[in-house]
Design a protein around this motif. Structure first.
Motif, PDB file in Angstrom:
ATOM      1  N   PRO A  60       0.799  -1.230   0.000  1.00 16.45           N
ATOM      2  CA  PRO A  60       0.000   0.000   0.000  1.00 16.45           C
ATOM      3  C   PRO A  60       0.837   1.287   0.000  1.00 16.45           C
ATOM      4  O   PRO A  60       0.439   2.275  -0.597  1.00 16.45           O
ATOM      5  CB  PRO A  60      -0.829  -0.102   1.282  1.00 16.45           C
ATOM      6  N   ARG A  61       2.007   1.255   0.621  1.00 13.62           N
ATOM      7  CA  ARG A  61       2.824   2.473   0.699  1.00 13.62           C
ATOM      8  C   ARG A  61       3.699   2.687  -0.525  1.00 13.62           C
ATOM      9  O   ARG A  61       4.141   3.790  -0.785  1.00 13.62           O
ATOM     10  CB  ARG A  61       3.725   2.419   1.944  1.00 13.62           C
ATOM     11  N   SER A  62       3.960   1.634  -1.270  1.00 12.32           N
ATOM     12  CA  SER A  62       4.927   1.757  -2.352  1.00 12.32           C
ATOM     13  C   SER A  62       4.323   1.737  -3.757  1.00 12.32           C
ATOM     14  O   SER A  62       5.053   1.747  -4.727  1.00 12.32           O
ATOM     15  CB  SER A  62       5.986   0.656  -2.225  1.00 12.32           C
ATOM     16  N   LEU A  63       3.009   1.716  -3.866  1.00 12.46           N
ATOM     17  CA  LEU A  63       2.388   1.716  -5.189  1.00 12.46           C
ATOM     18  C   LEU A  63       2.339   3.126  -5.763  1.00 12.46           C
ATOM     19  O   LEU A  63       1.852   4.048  -5.109  1.00 12.46           O
ATOM     20  CB  LEU A  63       0.965   1.164  -5.121  1.00 12.46           C
ATOM     21  N   ASP A  64       2.824   3.276  -6.989  1.00 14.55           N
ATOM     22  CA  ASP A  64       2.658   4.567  -7.648  1.00 14.55           C
ATOM     23  C   ASP A  64       1.272   4.622  -8.287  1.00 14.55           C
ATOM     24  O   ASP A  64       0.554   3.624  -8.324  1.00 14.55           O
ATOM     25  CB  ASP A  64       3.763   4.806  -8.680  1.00 14.55           C
ATOM     26  N   ASP A  65       0.893   5.771  -8.757  1.00 15.42           N
ATOM     27  CA  ASP A  65      -0.451   5.963  -9.298  1.00 15.42           C
ATOM     28  C   ASP A  65      -0.737   5.053 -10.494  1.00 15.42           C
ATOM     29  O   ASP A  65      -1.843   4.520 -10.626  1.00 15.42           O
ATOM     30  CB  ASP A  65      -0.671   7.422  -9.696  1.00 15.42           C
ATOM     31  N   ASN A  66       0.248   4.868 -11.365  1.00 19.16           N
ATOM     32  CA  ASN A  66       0.039   4.033 -12.549  1.00 19.16           C
ATOM     33  C   ASN A  66      -0.172   2.569 -12.169  1.00 19.16           C
ATOM     34  O   ASN A  66      -1.045   1.894 -12.733  1.00 19.16           O
ATOM     35  CB  ASN A  66       1.220   4.155 -13.514  1.00 19.16           C
ATOM     36  N   THR A  67       0.617   2.067 -11.244  1.00 22.64           N
ATOM     37  CA  THR A  67       0.463   0.679 -10.812  1.00 22.64           C
ATOM     38  C   THR A  67      -0.870   0.483 -10.104  1.00 22.64           C
ATOM     39  O   THR A  67      -1.566  -0.511 -10.322  1.00 22.64           O
ATOM     40  CB  THR A  67       1.627   0.269  -9.887  1.00 22.64           C
ATOM     41  N   PHE A  68      -1.228   1.439  -9.260  1.00 22.30           N
ATOM     42  CA  PHE A  68      -2.508   1.390  -8.558  1.00 22.30           C
ATOM     43  C   PHE A  68      -3.660   1.349  -9.568  1.00 22.30           C
ATOM     44  O   PHE A  68      -4.587   0.553  -9.442  1.00 22.30           O
ATOM     45  CB  PHE A  68      -2.630   2.614  -7.639  1.00 22.30           C
ATOM     46  N   ALA A  69      -3.589   2.194 -10.591  1.00 25.94           N
ATOM     47  CA  ALA A  69      -4.631   2.233 -11.617  1.00 25.94           C
ATOM     48  C   ALA A  69      -4.668   0.924 -12.409  1.00 25.94           C
ATOM     49  O   ALA A  69      -5.753   0.429 -12.748  1.00 25.94           O
ATOM     50  CB  ALA A  69      -4.409   3.414 -12.556  1.00 25.94           C
ATOM     51  N   THR A  70      -3.506   0.342 -12.678  1.00 26.04           N
ATOM     52  CA  THR A  70      -3.457  -0.925 -13.408  1.00 26.04           C
ATOM     53  C   THR A  70      -4.097  -2.049 -12.596  1.00 26.04           C
ATOM     54  O   THR A  70      -4.883  -2.840 -13.137  1.00 26.04           O
ATOM     55  CB  THR A  70      -1.997  -1.283 -13.748  1.00 26.04           C
ATOM     56  N   LEU A  71      -3.784  -2.107 -11.308  1.00 28.38           N
ATOM     57  CA  LEU A  71      -4.390  -3.133 -10.449  1.00 28.38           C
ATOM     58  C   LEU A  71      -5.903  -2.950 -10.362  1.00 28.38           C
ATOM     59  O   LEU A  71      -6.658  -3.915 -10.428  1.00 28.38           O
ATOM     60  CB  LEU A  71      -3.762  -3.108  -9.060  1.00 28.38           C
ATOM     61  N   ASN A  72      -6.350  -1.704 -10.246  1.00 28.43           N
ATOM     62  CA  ASN A  72      -7.791  -1.432 -10.232  1.00 28.43           C
ATOM     63  C   ASN A  72      -8.447  -1.831 -11.545  1.00 28.43           C
ATOM     64  O   ASN A  72      -9.567  -2.349 -11.561  1.00 28.43           O
ATOM     65  CB  ASN A  72      -8.065   0.034  -9.930  1.00 28.43           C
ATOM     66  N   SER A  73      -7.761  -1.604 -12.649  1.00 28.64           N
ATOM     67  CA  SER A  73      -8.290  -1.965 -13.967  1.00 28.64           C
ATOM     68  C   SER A  73      -8.420  -3.486 -14.101  1.00 28.64           C
ATOM     69  O   SER A  73      -9.430  -3.980 -14.632  1.00 28.64           O
ATOM     70  CB  SER A  73      -7.377  -1.410 -15.054  1.00 28.64           C
ATOM     71  N   ILE A  74      -7.418  -4.222 -13.617  1.00 35.59           N
ATOM     72  CA  ILE A  74      -7.481  -5.690 -13.651  1.00 35.59           C
ATOM     73  C   ILE A  74      -8.688  -6.169 -12.857  1.00 35.59           C
ATOM     74  O   ILE A  74      -9.464  -7.012 -13.332  1.00 35.59           O
ATOM     75  CB  ILE A  74      -6.179  -6.300 -13.084  1.00 35.59           C
ATOM     76  N   MET A  75      -8.858  -5.627 -11.665  1.00 31.24           N
ATOM     77  CA  MET A  75      -9.982  -6.035 -10.822  1.00 31.24           C
ATOM     78  C   MET A  75     -11.314  -5.656 -11.455  1.00 31.24           C
ATOM     79  O   MET A  75     -12.273  -6.429 -11.402  1.00 31.24           O
ATOM     80  CB  MET A  75      -9.840  -5.425  -9.424  1.00 31.24           C
ATOM     81  N   PHE A  76     -11.395  -4.483 -12.051  1.00 34.22           N
ATOM     82  CA  PHE A  76     -12.631  -4.037 -12.684  1.00 34.22           C
ATOM     83  C   PHE A  76     -13.016  -4.971 -13.828  1.00 34.22           C
ATOM     84  O   PHE A  76     -14.171  -5.410 -13.912  1.00 34.22           O
ATOM     85  CB  PHE A  76     -12.481  -2.596 -13.196  1.00 34.22           C
ATOM     86  N   MET A  77     -12.065  -5.291 -14.693  1.00 35.72           N
ATOM     87  CA  MET A  77     -12.355  -6.160 -15.829  1.00 35.72           C
ATOM     88  C   MET A  77     -12.735  -7.568 -15.351  1.00 35.72           C
ATOM     89  O   MET A  77     -13.643  -8.193 -15.918  1.00 35.72           O
ATOM     90  CB  MET A  77     -11.165  -6.213 -16.787  1.00 35.72           C
ATOM     91  N   ASN A  78     -12.075  -8.048 -14.314  1.00 35.76           N
ATOM     92  CA  ASN A  78     -12.457  -9.349 -13.749  1.00 35.76           C
ATOM     93  C   ASN A  78     -13.870  -9.298 -13.194  1.00 35.76           C
ATOM     94  O   ASN A  78     -14.651 -10.235 -13.383  1.00 35.76           O
ATOM     95  CB  ASN A  78     -11.484  -9.763 -12.646  1.00 35.76           C
ATOM     96  N   ASN A  79     -14.212  -8.226 -12.498  1.00 30.98           N
ATOM     97  CA  ASN A  79     -15.562  -8.102 -11.931  1.00 30.98           C
ATOM     98  C   ASN A  79     -16.633  -8.055 -13.021  1.00 30.98           C
ATOM     99  O   ASN A  79     -17.711  -8.632 -12.858  1.00 30.98           O
ATOM    100  CB  ASN A  79     -15.663  -6.877 -11.030  1.00 30.98           C
ATOM    101  N   VAL A  80     -16.337  -7.382 -14.117  1.00 29.15           N
ATOM    102  CA  VAL A  80     -17.277  -7.346 -15.244  1.00 29.15           C
ATOM    103  C   VAL A  80     -17.507  -8.769 -15.764  1.00 29.15           C
ATOM    104  O   VAL A  80     -18.648  -9.186 -15.983  1.00 29.15           O
ATOM    105  CB  VAL A  80     -16.757  -6.422 -16.370  1.00 29.15           C
ATOM    106  N   ALA A  81     -16.419  -9.519 -15.929  1.00 29.28           N
ATOM    107  CA  ALA A  81     -16.536 -10.894 -16.430  1.00 29.28           C
ATOM    108  C   ALA A  81     -17.268 -11.790 -15.425  1.00 29.28           C
ATOM    109  O   ALA A  81     -18.130 -12.587 -15.813  1.00 29.28           O
ATOM    110  CB  ALA A  81     -15.153 -11.463 -16.734  1.00 29.28           C
ATOM    111  N   ILE A  82     -16.947 -11.655 -14.152  1.00 31.20           N
ATOM    112  CA  ILE A  82     -17.577 -12.480 -13.112  1.00 31.20           C
ATOM    113  C   ILE A  82     -19.072 -12.220 -13.055  1.00 31.20           C
ATOM    114  O   ILE A  82     -19.893 -13.144 -13.124  1.00 31.20           O
ATOM    115  CB  ILE A  82     -16.922 -12.220 -11.736  1.00 31.20           C
ATOM    116  N   LEU A  83     -19.445 -10.954 -12.931  1.00 34.11           N
ATOM    117  CA  LEU A  83     -20.868 -10.628 -12.833  1.00 34.11           C
ATOM    118  C   LEU A  83     -21.618 -10.945 -14.118  1.00 34.11           C
ATOM    119  O   LEU A  83     -22.758 -11.405 -14.079  1.00 34.11           O
ATOM    120  CB  LEU A  83     -21.058  -9.166 -12.451  1.00 34.11           C
ATOM    121  N   GLY A  84     -20.989 -10.710 -15.253  1.00 35.55           N
ATOM    122  CA  GLY A  84     -21.627 -11.041 -16.526  1.00 35.55           C
ATOM    123  C   GLY A  84     -21.915 -12.531 -16.630  1.00 35.55           C
ATOM    124  O   GLY A  84     -22.994 -12.937 -17.066  1.00 35.55           O
TER     125      GLY A  84
END
Length: 129
Positions: A58-82
């Motif tokens: 949590p302390r060492s993530l830069d904004d780009n990495t944080f956004a990438t991890l959020n994007s991975i989770m978002f796309m997975n959630n779309v697939a899971i719920l779909g």
């Protein structure tokens, strides 16, 4: 990979055991069986990504990495719920067991938590749209 992240010189006083937590403490409870292996893999990946994001780095993530991890989770959630939304047998099993008065309190609690989790995921997807 998680093992390499267990050593943090800034937290020398803490004994971090991420591998132990992920292998033995964190247990996946499949309340209603999901037959699609790819969807199960996305669920497990989301848990690991969330753990890395919130606990390991949590302390060492830069904004780009944080956004990438959020994007991975978002796309997975779309697939899971779909997938779960399209799987009529899954939803039928969930609601029929939830409304079955002969189910134990523990089972109904697990089913309610599953439904709450699915509603939370759907709500988060609506926020992004």
């Amino acid at each position: 990979m998680i093992g390499a992240l267990e050593y943090d010189p800034e937290l020398a006083s803490h004994d971090t055991r991420h591998r132990d937590f992920l292998q033995s403490t964190a247990v996946f409870k499949e309340v209603i069986p999901i037959r699609e292996k790819a969807i199960l893999a996305k669920i497990h990946q989301n848990f690991r990504v969330q753990y890395i994001k919130d606990v390991v780095l949590p302390r060492s993530l830069d904004d780009n990495t944080f956004a990438t991890l959020n994007s991975i989770m978002f796309m997975n959630n779309v697939a899971i719920l779909g997938h779960l939304q399209a799987d009529e047998e899954y939803l039928q099993a969930l609601f029929s067991e939830l409304t079955d008065e002969e189910q134990s309190l523990e089972r109904r609690r697990d089913l309610s938590r599953l439904l709450l989790e699915l509603c939370g995921l759907a709500r988060n997807l609506q926020i992004f749209n």
